[in-house]
Write a protein that holds these residues in place. Structure first.
Motif, PDB file in Angstrom:
ATOM      1  N   GLY A  91     -59.384 -22.860 -17.325  1.00 43.21           N
ATOM      2  CA  GLY A  91     -58.765 -22.791 -18.641  1.00 43.21           C
ATOM      3  C   GLY A  91     -58.069 -21.474 -18.912  1.00 43.21           C
ATOM      4  O   GLY A  91     -58.085 -20.954 -20.025  1.00 43.21           O
ATOM      5  N   GLY A  92     -57.443 -20.889 -17.880  1.00 40.31           N
ATOM      6  CA  GLY A  92     -56.700 -19.651 -18.076  1.00 40.31           C
ATOM      7  C   GLY A  92     -57.528 -18.395 -17.894  1.00 40.31           C
ATOM      8  O   GLY A  92     -56.997 -17.297 -17.992  1.00 40.31           O
ATOM      9  N   HIS A  93     -58.825 -18.555 -17.655  1.00 38.64           N
ATOM     10  CA  HIS A  93     -59.676 -17.383 -17.487  1.00 38.64           C
ATOM     11  C   HIS A  93     -59.650 -16.909 -16.036  1.00 38.64           C
ATOM     12  O   HIS A  93     -59.309 -17.648 -15.126  1.00 38.64           O
ATOM     13  CB  HIS A  93     -61.118 -17.712 -17.893  1.00 38.64           C
ATOM     14  N   MET A  94     -60.048 -15.676 -15.833  1.00 38.44           N
ATOM     15  CA  MET A  94     -60.126 -15.145 -14.480  1.00 38.44           C
ATOM     16  C   MET A  94     -61.276 -15.807 -13.722  1.00 38.44           C
ATOM     17  O   MET A  94     -62.255 -16.232 -14.314  1.00 38.44           O
ATOM     18  CB  MET A  94     -60.309 -13.627 -14.499  1.00 38.44           C
ATOM     19  N   MET A  95     -61.134 -15.861 -12.418  1.00 35.74           N
ATOM     20  CA  MET A  95     -62.111 -16.513 -11.567  1.00 35.74           C
ATOM     21  C   MET A  95     -63.081 -15.483 -11.004  1.00 35.74           C
ATOM     22  O   MET A  95     -62.681 -14.559 -10.311  1.00 35.74           O
ATOM     23  CB  MET A  95     -61.391 -17.239 -10.427  1.00 35.74           C
ATOM     24  N   PHE A  96     -64.363 -15.620 -11.332  1.00 36.86           N
ATOM     25  CA  PHE A  96     -65.386 -14.701 -10.832  1.00 36.86           C
ATOM     26  C   PHE A  96     -65.049 -13.248 -11.130  1.00 36.86           C
ATOM     27  O   PHE A  96     -65.330 -12.357 -10.336  1.00 36.86           O
ATOM     28  CB  PHE A  96     -65.586 -14.879  -9.323  1.00 36.86           C
ATOM     29  N   GLY A  97     -64.411 -12.988 -12.272  1.00 36.12           N
ATOM     30  CA  GLY A  97     -64.083 -11.621 -12.638  1.00 36.12           C
ATOM     31  C   GLY A  97     -62.889 -11.054 -11.912  1.00 36.12           C
ATOM     32  O   GLY A  97     -62.487  -9.920 -12.155  1.00 36.12           O
ATOM     33  N   GLY A  98     -62.296 -11.830 -10.993  1.00 39.17           N
ATOM     34  CA  GLY A  98     -61.144 -11.358 -10.240  1.00 39.17           C
ATOM     35  C   GLY A  98     -59.852 -11.855 -10.840  1.00 39.17           C
ATOM     36  O   GLY A  98     -59.811 -12.315 -11.974  1.00 39.17           O
ATOM     37  N   ALA A  99     -58.805 -11.781 -10.070  1.00 40.25           N
ATOM     38  CA  ALA A  99     -57.493 -12.193 -10.558  1.00 40.25           C
ATOM     39  C   ALA A  99     -56.893 -13.234  -9.630  1.00 40.25           C
ATOM     40  O   ALA A  99     -57.012 -13.143  -8.418  1.00 40.25           O
ATOM     41  CB  ALA A  99     -56.560 -10.982 -10.641  1.00 40.25           C
ATOM     42  N   LEU A 100     -56.274 -14.243 -10.208  1.00 39.83           N
ATOM     43  CA  LEU A 100     -55.519 -15.213  -9.421  1.00 39.83           C
ATOM     44  C   LEU A 100     -54.149 -14.623  -9.116  1.00 39.83           C
ATOM     45  O   LEU A 100     -53.488 -14.075  -9.995  1.00 39.83           O
ATOM     46  CB  LEU A 100     -55.351 -16.520 -10.192  1.00 39.83           C
ATOM     47  N   ALA A 101     -53.733 -14.729  -7.875  1.00 42.73           N
ATOM     48  CA  ALA A 101     -52.436 -14.184  -7.474  1.00 42.73           C
ATOM     49  C   ALA A 101     -51.481 -15.302  -7.106  1.00 42.73           C
ATOM     50  O   ALA A 101     -51.891 -16.321  -6.565  1.00 42.73           O
ATOM     51  CB  ALA A 101     -52.613 -13.234  -6.281  1.00 42.73           C
ATOM     52  N   ASP A 126     -51.010 -20.222 -10.550  1.00 43.10           N
ATOM     53  CA  ASP A 126     -52.038 -20.391 -11.569  1.00 43.10           C
ATOM     54  C   ASP A 126     -53.042 -21.446 -11.085  1.00 43.10           C
ATOM     55  O   ASP A 126     -52.842 -22.080 -10.046  1.00 43.10           O
ATOM     56  CB  ASP A 126     -51.410 -20.739 -12.926  1.00 43.10           C
ATOM     57  N   PRO A 127     -54.151 -21.651 -11.799  1.00 46.00           N
ATOM     58  CA  PRO A 127     -55.198 -22.543 -11.311  1.00 46.00           C
ATOM     59  C   PRO A 127     -54.739 -23.953 -10.975  1.00 46.00           C
ATOM     60  O   PRO A 127     -55.138 -24.518  -9.948  1.00 46.00           O
ATOM     61  CB  PRO A 127     -56.215 -22.549 -12.461  1.00 46.00           C
ATOM     62  N   GLN A 128     -53.901 -24.561 -11.816  1.00 48.27           N
ATOM     63  CA  GLN A 128     -53.514 -25.953 -11.575  1.00 48.27           C
ATOM     64  C   GLN A 128     -52.519 -26.090 -10.421  1.00 48.27           C
ATOM     65  O   GLN A 128     -52.579 -27.061  -9.657  1.00 48.27           O
ATOM     66  CB  GLN A 128     -52.939 -26.577 -12.850  1.00 48.27           C
ATOM     67  N   THR A 129     -51.603 -25.134 -10.287  1.00 44.53           N
ATOM     68  CA  THR A 129     -50.677 -25.226  -9.154  1.00 44.53           C
ATOM     69  C   THR A 129     -51.423 -24.986  -7.846  1.00 44.53           C
ATOM     70  O   THR A 129     -51.168 -25.652  -6.845  1.00 44.53           O
ATOM     71  CB  THR A 129     -49.515 -24.216  -9.289  1.00 44.53           C
ATOM     72  N   LEU A 130     -52.366 -24.049  -7.859  1.00 44.38           N
ATOM     73  CA  LEU A 130     -53.187 -23.821  -6.666  1.00 44.38           C
ATOM     74  C   LEU A 130     -54.026 -25.054  -6.356  1.00 44.38           C
ATOM     75  O   LEU A 130     -54.188 -25.438  -5.195  1.00 44.38           O
ATOM     76  CB  LEU A 130     -54.089 -22.611  -6.875  1.00 44.38           C
ATOM     77  N   ARG A 131     -54.541 -25.697  -7.378  1.00 46.31           N
ATOM     78  CA  ARG A 131     -55.349 -26.903  -7.192  1.00 46.31           C
ATOM     79  C   ARG A 131     -54.515 -28.002  -6.536  1.00 46.31           C
ATOM     80  O   ARG A 131     -54.982 -28.712  -5.634  1.00 46.31           O
ATOM     81  CB  ARG A 131     -55.889 -27.384  -8.544  1.00 46.31           C
ATOM     82  N   ALA A 132     -53.269 -28.147  -6.962  1.00 42.10           N
ATOM     83  CA  ALA A 132     -52.385 -29.155  -6.373  1.00 42.10           C
ATOM     84  C   ALA A 132     -52.116 -28.854  -4.905  1.00 42.10           C
ATOM     85  O   ALA A 132     -52.103 -29.756  -4.066  1.00 42.10           O
ATOM     86  CB  ALA A 132     -51.074 -29.219  -7.153  1.00 42.10           C
ATOM     87  N   VAL A 133     -51.910 -27.575  -4.576  1.00 35.73           N
ATOM     88  CA  VAL A 133     -51.666 -27.187  -3.186  1.00 35.73           C
ATOM     89  C   VAL A 133     -52.879 -27.521  -2.319  1.00 35.73           C
ATOM     90  O   VAL A 133     -52.754 -28.065  -1.218  1.00 35.73           O
ATOM     91  CB  VAL A 133     -51.327 -25.681  -3.111  1.00 35.73           C
ATOM     92  N   ILE A 134     -54.072 -27.228  -2.810  1.00 33.04           N
ATOM     93  CA  ILE A 134     -55.294 -27.515  -2.053  1.00 33.04           C
ATOM     94  C   ILE A 134     -55.482 -29.018  -1.885  1.00 33.04           C
ATOM     95  O   ILE A 134     -55.820 -29.503  -0.801  1.00 33.04           O
ATOM     96  CB  ILE A 134     -56.518 -26.905  -2.757  1.00 33.04           C
ATOM     97  N   LEU A 135     -55.252 -29.773  -2.944  1.00 29.59           N
ATOM     98  CA  LEU A 135     -55.460 -31.222  -2.912  1.00 29.59           C
ATOM     99  C   LEU A 135     -54.480 -31.931  -1.994  1.00 29.59           C
ATOM    100  O   LEU A 135     -54.716 -33.080  -1.604  1.00 29.59           O
ATOM    101  CB  LEU A 135     -55.357 -31.797  -4.325  1.00 29.59           C
ATOM    102  N   SER A 136     -53.389 -31.262  -1.638  1.00 28.38           N
ATOM    103  CA  SER A 136     -52.414 -31.901  -0.741  1.00 28.38           C
ATOM    104  C   SER A 136     -53.029 -32.229   0.608  1.00 28.38           C
ATOM    105  O   SER A 136     -52.535 -33.097   1.330  1.00 28.38           O
ATOM    106  CB  SER A 136     -51.194 -30.993  -0.557  1.00 28.38           C
ATOM    107  N   ASP A 137     -54.131 -31.560   0.969  1.00 23.68           N
ATOM    108  CA  ASP A 137     -54.817 -31.846   2.228  1.00 23.68           C
ATOM    109  C   ASP A 137     -55.434 -33.242   2.261  1.00 23.68           C
ATOM    110  O   ASP A 137     -55.711 -33.775   3.328  1.00 23.68           O
ATOM    111  CB  ASP A 137     -55.932 -30.824   2.466  1.00 23.68           C
ATOM    112  N   TYR A 138     -55.666 -33.828   1.078  1.00 21.06           N
ATOM    113  CA  TYR A 138     -56.352 -35.110   0.986  1.00 21.06           C
ATOM    114  C   TYR A 138     -55.396 -36.300   0.947  1.00 21.06           C
ATOM    115  O   TYR A 138     -55.834 -37.446   0.907  1.00 21.06           O
ATOM    116  CB  TYR A 138     -57.217 -35.153  -0.278  1.00 21.06           C
TER     117      TYR A 138
END
Length: 205
Positions: free
Chosen positions: A115-125, A128-140
């Motif tokens: 929901g727009g928050h940082m992951m484990f106190g770090g930073a997404l580079a 963003d979370p949903q675009t990264l999620r789509a890239v990962i899901l492309s493996d399936y």
């Protein structure tokens, strides 16, 4: 892949060295997308610069330390103490963090709930979370989860276009193009892909 990176600081002196300890999460599909986007070959060896997430490890607090994220070693330093602190911090923090992040299902759940928050106190580079999620899901291949993620990315592209943020809108469209082509190829081959040629034009579902 989890990467532990030791980075020399620009600070320090002739008698001491200051450095950072960085943790980075590198995802192979993310490396492939980034290389495709920049029309480059995928680097042979992953590095911290391929990260989709990163964080710096702080040294443990003790007397005489005045920097929260920089480690220091120099004349008068207790070598055995510094080494023990580095090893303990890396083993404790890196192992605990990567055990979660390197589990694909756990990572996907984290990205879904960020929901727009940082992951484990770090930073997404880079993504963003949903675009990264789509890239990962492309493996399936094509799934309901991937379709929903792409719809989110498409809406994000439209909103950024409306707001005049053309650079991010183009990135969103590039994600959609790459993921769509990749999943189609995965479906046709029934296996994992290591390369994907760039296709034009870009399309948004």
């Amino acid at each position: 892949m989890g990467v532990v990176n030791f980075q020399k600081s620009a600070y320090g002196s002739a008698h001491s060295v200051e450095f950072y300890i960085n943790l980075a999460l590198v995802i192979e599909t993310g490396r492939q997308f980034s290389a495709w986007l920049n029309n480059q070959a995928v680097p042979t060896v992953p590095s911290a610069f391929d990260d989709v997430w990163s964080i710096r490890l702080d040294p443990p607090p003790r007397q005489g330390r005045d920097h929260f994220d920089r480690w220091q070693f120099g004349d008068g330093s207790a070598c055995s103490l510094i080494c023990a602190e580095v090893i303990e911090t890396v083993l404790t923090m890196a192992m605990r963090t990567f055990q979660t992040l390197l589990n694909r299902e756990s990572l996907l759940e984290i990205l879904e709930d960020m929901g727009g928050h940082m992951m484990f106190g770090g930073a997404l580079a880079h993504l963003d979370p949903q675009t990264l999620r789509a890239v990962i899901l492309s493996d399936y291949g094509v799934t309901k989860e991937l379709t929903a993620a792409l719809q989110h990315v498409a809406e994000d592209a439209r909103q950024h276009e409306f707001a005049g943020s053309d650079t991010w809108a183009r990135t969103c469209r590039a994600v959609i193009e790459w993921v769509t082509a990749r999943t189609a190829a995965v479906e046709s081959t029934g296996g994992h892909l290591t390369k994907l040629r760039r296709a034009v034009p870009m399309t948004v579902p």
